[in-house]
Design a protein around this motif. Structure first.
Motif, mmCIF file in Angstrom:
data_model
loop_
_atom_site.group_PDB
_atom_site.id
_atom_site.type_symbol
_atom_site.label_atom_id
_atom_site.label_comp_id
_atom_site.label_asym_id
_atom_site.label_seq_id
_atom_site.Cartn_x
_atom_site.Cartn_y
_atom_site.Cartn_z
ATOM 1 N N ALA A 79 0.953 -1.261 0.065
ATOM 2 C CA ALA A 79 0.012 -0.037 0.140
ATOM 3 C C ALA A 79 0.958 1.187 -0.051
ATOM 4 O O ALA A 79 1.379 1.725 1.185
ATOM 5 C CB ALA A 79 -0.982 0.038 1.344
ATOM 6 N N ASN A 80 1.189 1.845 -1.338
ATOM 7 C CA ASN A 80 2.062 3.004 -1.410
ATOM 8 C C ASN A 80 1.832 3.541 -2.683
ATOM 9 O O ASN A 80 0.988 2.958 -3.498
ATOM 10 C CB ASN A 80 3.477 2.680 -1.051
ATOM 11 N N ASN A 81 2.406 4.553 -2.787
ATOM 12 C CA ASN A 81 2.124 5.462 -3.959
ATOM 13 C C ASN A 81 2.962 5.231 -5.310
ATOM 14 O O ASN A 81 2.872 5.751 -6.276
ATOM 15 C CB ASN A 81 2.495 6.967 -3.641
ATOM 16 N N HIS A 82 3.589 3.947 -5.167
ATOM 17 C CA HIS A 82 4.415 3.505 -6.382
ATOM 18 C C HIS A 82 4.168 2.085 -6.804
ATOM 19 O O HIS A 82 4.378 1.703 -7.879
ATOM 20 C CB HIS A 82 5.915 3.801 -5.907
ATOM 21 N N TYR A 83 3.163 1.412 -6.280
ATOM 22 C CA TYR A 83 2.902 0.161 -6.377
ATOM 23 C C TYR A 83 2.197 -0.154 -7.823
ATOM 24 O O TYR A 83 2.632 -1.339 -8.511
ATOM 25 C CB TYR A 83 2.336 -0.620 -5.150
ATOM 26 N N CYS A 125 -2.765 2.955 2.836
ATOM 27 C CA CYS A 125 -2.142 4.257 1.955
ATOM 28 C C CYS A 125 -2.987 5.202 1.931
ATOM 29 O O CYS A 125 -4.274 5.250 1.436
ATOM 30 C CB CYS A 125 -1.782 3.908 0.368
ATOM 31 N N PHE A 126 -2.593 6.594 2.411
ATOM 32 C CA PHE A 126 -3.453 7.740 2.225
ATOM 33 C C PHE A 126 -3.372 8.267 0.895
ATOM 34 O O PHE A 126 -2.318 8.294 0.423
ATOM 35 C CB PHE A 126 -3.275 8.626 3.435
ATOM 36 N N ARG A 139 -5.273 -2.368 -7.014
ATOM 37 C CA ARG A 139 -4.579 -3.207 -6.489
ATOM 38 C C ARG A 139 -4.457 -3.155 -5.017
ATOM 39 O O ARG A 139 -4.135 -4.282 -4.192
ATOM 40 C CB ARG A 139 -3.282 -3.506 -7.265
ATOM 41 N N ILE A 140 -4.389 -2.051 -4.603
ATOM 42 C CA ILE A 140 -3.809 -1.548 -3.372
ATOM 43 C C ILE A 140 -4.808 -0.964 -2.489
ATOM 44 O O ILE A 140 -5.807 -0.121 -2.958
ATOM 45 C CB ILE A 140 -2.653 -0.885 -3.319
ATOM 46 N N VAL A 168 1.204 2.192 7.830
ATOM 47 C CA VAL A 168 0.458 3.439 6.991
ATOM 48 C C VAL A 168 1.327 4.066 6.180
ATOM 49 O O VAL A 168 2.625 4.564 6.683
ATOM 50 C CB VAL A 168 -0.205 4.237 7.910
ATOM 51 N N HIS A 169 0.880 4.271 4.810
ATOM 52 C CA HIS A 169 1.908 5.064 4.127
ATOM 53 C C HIS A 169 1.194 6.834 4.046
ATOM 54 O O HIS A 169 -0.199 6.730 3.433
ATOM 55 C CB HIS A 169 1.764 4.882 2.621
#
Length: 304
Positions: A79-83, A125-126, A139-140, A168-169
């Motif tokens: 859960a992140n902004n690049h996955y 992820c926020f 996906r996330i 948490v991201h």
């Protein structure tokens, strides 16, 4: 897969491009029987040399499958902004059968036995970490903060007697202090039944703050992310990004350490914790902390 171990060791962001795959043998020896919990900052792609990012207007990150061989049996949060930087990816469980994943869109937590106690990990992820919101692959678990709280409350109801950990991201990249709204959210998460919050995204170490018997580690920083060319964009970090945190949890106590990557050698050195981990803002109200944050000359302003 059922995970039973004496402890979990939370570390920061992992990226291993084709030209920078680590072996991490020294780090694994230090781990002993502890299970690492890692932020996989970007997906595994099937052919790194030919991988095509979904967007050319942002920075894109990805790793090769061999990256997972350096950490057998690890738990990865995706859960992140690049996955979702790439359409064609290899899920970690396909790259290694012993990999465990949290932070997928379905929200299935990882349930472990750590130090004889049940532990549940939820990855989130926020949306603020990905303000353009151009990717919609589903996906996330990108969750608005209120919805994230509801997901954690549901996990607490389903696992009433377990230790509940939120990974948490969130936050501002390269800020040395947590974003005020995130600090306030963390306190609400603890009130909702979360026992430990672990943060990623800023790429730098942020302090650890205790609220009674519960703890928030706002940012573990980078774990292993070599500088170089990523799909046409050069990554060069500010020196403040050159260290991270490893937080070991045995079911009852936390022990923090400083991690220092040696990307030339492909390994991680471990050092004792230092005074950066003591939160100077501990005990401040939300309003007091907003004033404190706004007064910090580097809060949100350090740049790659």
């Amino acid at each position: 897969m059922s995970i039973a171990a004496p402890s979990l060791t939370f570390v920061g962001d992992l990226v291993a491009p084709a030209w920078g795959v680590p072996h991490l043998s020294g780090f694994r020896a230090w781990l002993g029987g502890s299970v690492p919990v890692v932020n996989l900052e970007g997906p595994i792609v099937p052919d790194f040399a030919r991988a095509k990012p979904r967007s050319t207007v942002k920075f894109n990150l990805a790793s090769v499958a061999a990256a997972l061989d350096a950490l057998p049996g690890a738990i990865y949060t995706i859960a992140n902004n690049h996955y979702e930087d790439f359409a064609e990816i290899v899920p970690p469980q396909q790259a290694r059968a012993d990999a465990t994943v949290i932070g997928a869109h379905a929200g299935t937590p990882a349930v472990c036995t750590i130090g004889g106690r049940a532990v549940v990990l939820v990855g989130l992820c926020f949306p603020a970490t990905d303000p353009l919101r151009w990717r919609e692959q589903g996906r996330i678990a990108i969750e608005a903060p209120r919805r994230a709280l509801r997901r954690l409350e549901a996990a607490r109801r389903r696992h009433a007697d377990a230790i509940l950990i939120a990974v948490v991201h969130w936050g501002y990249e390269f800020s040395l202090s947590p974003f005020p709204a995130d600090r306030a959210w963390a306190r609400r998460a603890l009130e909702a039944g979360v026992d430990l919050v672990i943060g990623h995204h800023p790429h730098v170490i942020q302090p650890i703050e205790r609220f009674g018997s519960k703890t928030v580690a706002y940012s573990l920083g980078n774990f292993y992310m070599p500088e170089g060319d990523y799909f046409g964009n050069r990554l060069d970090f500010d020196p403040i990004c050159g260290q991270g945190l490893a937080v070991r949890f045995d079911g009852s106590t936390l022990a923090p350490f400083v991690t220092v990557p040696d990307t030339a050698a492909g390994d991680i050195a471990i050092h004792p914790a230092d005074d950066r981990l003591t939160a100077p803002f501990a005990g401040l109200s939300d309003r007091e902390y907003r004033d404190y944050f706004n007064e910090q000359p580097r809060a949100g302003r350090a740049r790659v």
